[in-house]
Design a protein around this motif. Structure first.
Motif, PDB file in Angstrom:
ATOM      1  N   LEU A   1      -2.390   0.070   5.145  1.00 22.52           N
ATOM      2  CA  LEU A   1      -2.265   1.338   5.844  1.00 22.52           C
ATOM      3  C   LEU A   1      -1.257   2.280   5.209  1.00 22.52           C
ATOM      4  O   LEU A   1      -1.231   3.468   5.524  1.00 22.52           O
ATOM      5  CB  LEU A   1      -1.869   1.099   7.311  1.00 22.52           C
ATOM      6  CG  LEU A   1      -2.805   0.191   8.111  1.00 22.52           C
ATOM      7  CD1 LEU A   1      -2.232  -0.077   9.493  1.00 22.52           C
ATOM      8  CD2 LEU A   1      -4.191   0.811   8.240  1.00 22.52           C
ATOM      9  N   GLY A   2      -0.405   1.780   4.346  1.00 24.13           N
ATOM     10  CA  GLY A   2       0.612   2.629   3.730  1.00 24.13           C
ATOM     11  C   GLY A   2       0.003   3.692   2.840  1.00 24.13           C
ATOM     12  O   GLY A   2      -1.043   3.485   2.220  1.00 24.13           O
ATOM     13  N   ALA A   3       0.690   4.843   2.768  1.00 28.02           N
ATOM     14  CA  ALA A   3       0.240   5.925   1.895  1.00 28.02           C
ATOM     15  C   ALA A   3       0.513   5.554   0.443  1.00 28.02           C
ATOM     16  O   ALA A   3       1.473   4.847   0.131  1.00 28.02           O
ATOM     17  CB  ALA A   3       0.955   7.221   2.262  1.00 28.02           C
ATOM     18  N   ASN A   4      -0.321   6.036  -0.461  1.00 30.90           N
ATOM     19  CA  ASN A   4      -0.165   5.723  -1.880  1.00 30.90           C
ATOM     20  C   ASN A   4      -0.351   6.963  -2.737  1.00 30.90           C
ATOM     21  O   ASN A   4      -1.273   7.739  -2.514  1.00 30.90           O
ATOM     22  CB  ASN A   4      -1.197   4.675  -2.328  1.00 30.90           C
ATOM     23  CG  ASN A   4      -1.127   3.394  -1.532  1.00 30.90           C
ATOM     24  OD1 ASN A   4      -1.926   3.190  -0.632  1.00 30.90           O
ATOM     25  ND2 ASN A   4      -0.169   2.552  -1.837  1.00 30.90           N
ATOM     26  N   THR A   5       0.529   7.143  -3.724  1.00 32.84           N
ATOM     27  CA  THR A   5       0.293   8.128  -4.778  1.00 32.84           C
ATOM     28  C   THR A   5       0.054   7.417  -6.105  1.00 32.84           C
ATOM     29  O   THR A   5      -0.386   8.015  -7.072  1.00 32.84           O
ATOM     30  CB  THR A   5       1.489   9.086  -4.916  1.00 32.84           C
ATOM     31  OG1 THR A   5       2.673   8.314  -5.174  1.00 32.84           O
ATOM     32  CG2 THR A   5       1.689   9.899  -3.646  1.00 32.84           C
TER      33      THR A   5
END
Length: 364
Positions: free
Chosen positions: A35-39
């Motif tokens: 669920l964590g955001a990723n760049t």
């Protein structure tokens, strides 16, 4: 008959909070890579590196010792040629990994660059979740004998002992494959499910011609890998722990909640072979020989569980999110209505009667 009021969605907490409401370490660990955001995909590589540390009892790991493990996981994916960074930029680390893979720089130089560039942000951002939330902590930065590294928390050692431990690496790999594939394409990936191979795949256009070979099939992942974490490693129906490894005693099956045979009663495509309708079930719950669901329609309470599972997927940024939204609707109420209509149609063909003999929990 089911109505929208059957679903508790008004003023309910976000599905991120619902996912973490059990306060289990396993759910917190999964939230980081599901669920964590990723760049960039660095968080996936670090998560797999942490799992690798289970073979050691050390409570402090220097960055010098962590670097080769971390670089190896990144290299495995760099070799695929798929993008590991969102946007159009190219990080120094990924350049170094590509140059090493092409034989243009030495392993020593590649590792030195990984050590210098690879941990700048990921260590601080690892526990960050969307909407300014954080997971429970599994490590913290530290220094020992004048060496930079990470101090492993008791939470991580408990993860090493978890019955879900063997599933985590596959789950990380499943989401990593989905994210990098989405970043590598210029348009939305239309994810398909192959019932024979149990693979998720998409068709990539390779020409403007409208003949059969104008699309190249690209496999994404075994469907078990990305779905399992959103069910928290449990059978969708009885909530018993399942495995996504092949040939295990508790290896799960892939099940269509609304049976595919319902499609034969409709002149319209009900889209029953798409991700929104796919769940993982233990053999006892799925196979008719064991009194399982097989082609039966489950009781209506499982439709609510399906809705929540789908919303967990939508909280995550990868092609499955976009494909579920595209199929079922942009708004929560639209997605609920979509499920209701298909379930109610199924009820006109087959009476909903099945439920598991034994249940091993309340929710996932």
């Amino acid at each position: 008959m089911l109505t929208l009021n059957h679903f508790f969605y008004k003023n309910e907490p976000g599905f991120m909070s619902a996912y973490l409401s059990d306060h289990l370490l396993e759910s917190n660990f999964r939230s980081i890579f599901l669920l964590g955001a990723n760049t960039a995909t660095y968080k996936f590589a670090l998560a797999k590196s942490l799992l690798k540390l289970s073979k050691s009892n050390a409570t402090f790991v220097s960055l010098d010792d962590l670097t080769p493990i971390y670089a190896n996981y990144l290299l495995e994916h760099v070799k695929t040629g798929k993008r590991q960074l969102s946007g159009k930029g190219t990080a120094k680390l990924l350049n170094a990994l590509n140059l090493y893979d092409q034989g243009q720089i030495s392993e020593e130089l590649m590792l030195n660059i990984t050590r210098a560039e690879g941990f700048k942000y990921v260590l601080d951002a690892f526990h960050n979740l969307p909407k300014k939330q954080k997971s429970l902590s599994f490590f913290e930065k530290g220094i020992q004998d004048k060496k930079q590294g990470i101090v492993l928390h008791d939470n991580l050692f408990e993860i090493f002992q978890s019955q879900d431990f063997s599933n985590f690496e596959f789950e990380i790999e499943g989401r990593w494959n989905l994210v990098e594939s989405a970043w590598s394409e210029d348009q939305l990936i239309n994810v398909k499910y192959d019932t024979n191979t149990e693979n998720l795949y998409y068709l990539k256009p390779v020409s403007n011609n409208s003949f059969l070979n104008s699309h190249l099939r690209t496999n994404l992942s075994k469907v078990r890998y990305p779905l399992n974490g959103y069910q928290k490693g449990k059978c969708f129906y009885c909530l018993k722990p399942i495995s996504i490894q092949s040939n295990q005693e508790n290896t799960c099956d892939v099940d269509h909640l609304i049976p595919m045979s319902i499609q034969f009663g409709s002149m319209y495509d009900l889209q029953l072979n798409e991700v929104w309708n796919l769940v993982l079930a233990c053999k006892e719950c799925n196979r008719w020989q064991d009194g399982g669901k097989a082609g039966n329609l489950p009781q209506k309470k499982f439709l609510d569980r399906l809705h929540h599972r789908n919303e967990y997927l939508i909280e995550s940024n990868h092609p499955l999110k976009e494909n579920i939204i595209l199929a079922t609707g942009k708004m929560v109420k639209d997605r609920i209505d979509f499920l209701l209509k298909r379930y109610e149609f199924a009820c006109t063909i087959r009476k909903p009667s099945w439920e598991p003999k034994d249940v091993f929990g309340d929710v996932f």
